[in-house]
Design a protein around this motif. Sequence first.
Motif, PDB file in Angstrom:
ATOM      1  N   GLU A  49       0.831  -1.207   0.000  1.00 35.20           N
ATOM      2  CA  GLU A  49       0.000   0.000   0.000  1.00 35.20           C
ATOM      3  C   GLU A  49       0.862   1.252   0.000  1.00 35.20           C
ATOM      4  OE1 GLU A  49      -3.330   2.178   2.870  1.00 35.20           O
ATOM      5  OE2 GLU A  49      -2.640   0.145   3.304  1.00 35.20           O
ATOM      6  N   PHE A  50       1.909   1.232   0.802  1.00 39.53           N
ATOM      7  CA  PHE A  50       2.810   2.377   0.864  1.00 39.53           C
ATOM      8  C   PHE A  50       3.505   2.596  -0.480  1.00 39.53           C
ATOM      9  CE2 PHE A  50       7.233   3.850   1.661  1.00 39.53           C
ATOM     10  CZ  PHE A  50       6.947   5.140   2.092  1.00 39.53           C
ATOM     11  N   PHE A  51       4.049   1.532  -1.058  1.00 42.10           N
ATOM     12  CA  PHE A  51       4.759   1.654  -2.333  1.00 42.10           C
ATOM     13  C   PHE A  51       3.853   2.160  -3.446  1.00 42.10           C
ATOM     14  CE2 PHE A  51       7.901  -1.904  -0.963  1.00 42.10           C
ATOM     15  CZ  PHE A  51       8.695  -0.971  -0.312  1.00 42.10           C
ATOM     16  N   SER A  52       2.652   1.612  -3.536  1.00 44.51           N
ATOM     17  CA  SER A  52       1.737   2.050  -4.598  1.00 44.51           C
ATOM     18  C   SER A  52       1.363   3.513  -4.405  1.00 44.51           C
ATOM     19  CB  SER A  52       0.481   1.171  -4.623  1.00 44.51           C
ATOM     20  OG  SER A  52      -0.269   1.300  -3.424  1.00 44.51           O
ATOM     21  N   GLY A  53       1.256   3.960  -3.153  1.00 44.45           N
ATOM     22  CA  GLY A  53       0.924   5.355  -2.878  1.00 44.45           C
ATOM     23  C   GLY A  53       2.017   6.314  -3.293  1.00 44.45           C
ATOM     24  N   ILE A  54       3.271   5.976  -2.981  1.00 45.81           N
ATOM     25  CA  ILE A  54       4.349   6.908  -3.338  1.00 45.81           C
ATOM     26  C   ILE A  54       4.601   6.910  -4.846  1.00 45.81           C
ATOM     27  CG2 ILE A  54       5.399   6.793  -1.056  1.00 45.81           C
ATOM     28  CD1 ILE A  54       7.581   5.001  -2.231  1.00 45.81           C
TER      29      ILE A  54
END
Length: 253
Positions: free
Chosen positions: A6-11
């Motif tokens: 989730e974090f990677f897709s957000g950044i």
Amino acid sequence: MNSWDEFFSGIISHGYQGVETDLPAEGEKNEFMEGLEKYGLKFIAQHWETTAINLKSHQQEYEERLHKLAALKPLFINSHTGRDFFSWEQNCSLLDSAQKIEKETGVRIVHETHRGRFAYAAHVTAPFLNQRPELQLTLDVSHWCAVAESLLQDQPEVVNLAIKHTAHIHARVGFAQGPQVADPSLPEYAEALAFHLNCWDKVVENYKGDILTITPEFGPIPYMPHHLPQERQWQNNLYIMNLLKNRYQLNQS
């Protein structure tokens, strides 16, 4: 953040090209490494945890952490090295450890200009740079502003020396009374922003390596004033990232 994915897709959706972080928890390491590959993100490892006041214990923990980070094969390791109260000889022994690990692992180690560490202020960092021409820095000049209670107007020679040794930038804006302004886009911080941009401009102009990396690094409370909403940290980092991408016409791929 519920997961690394989730974090990677957000950044990625906001234009970031990599992450800088410390050693992921043991149970999350596979998810972390797989996520980097899935999203094509670059990885800069960060060491900051070693704070022991006894040199022998400090050095042992320091070396162990650097080896663990190097095993993840990051672009390089950004290290908070030494302590501000260690002697010259003690801090040099830690720099020697880093140099040895760098040779053993093939992973470059750069040292951050950070409060509480060997390079906590401009004037104390200069002798290390003069005696160790191979030393590479992560330039976070915001810390030096806080320590000196100024925008370093009276230390241009030392700042320029550090710029010549800079291999990585932490793009946070400090001012005379702290390492982080509340909002770098506000007019009351224009002078502080201009000083930092001038330093970063010189790094970009001077850098001779293959890839110059920049991490927008506005932090949460207590770096950020308590009265500001949590999302201000995210907004400040996005502001700096987009400002520098436009300023330097950075590679978007």
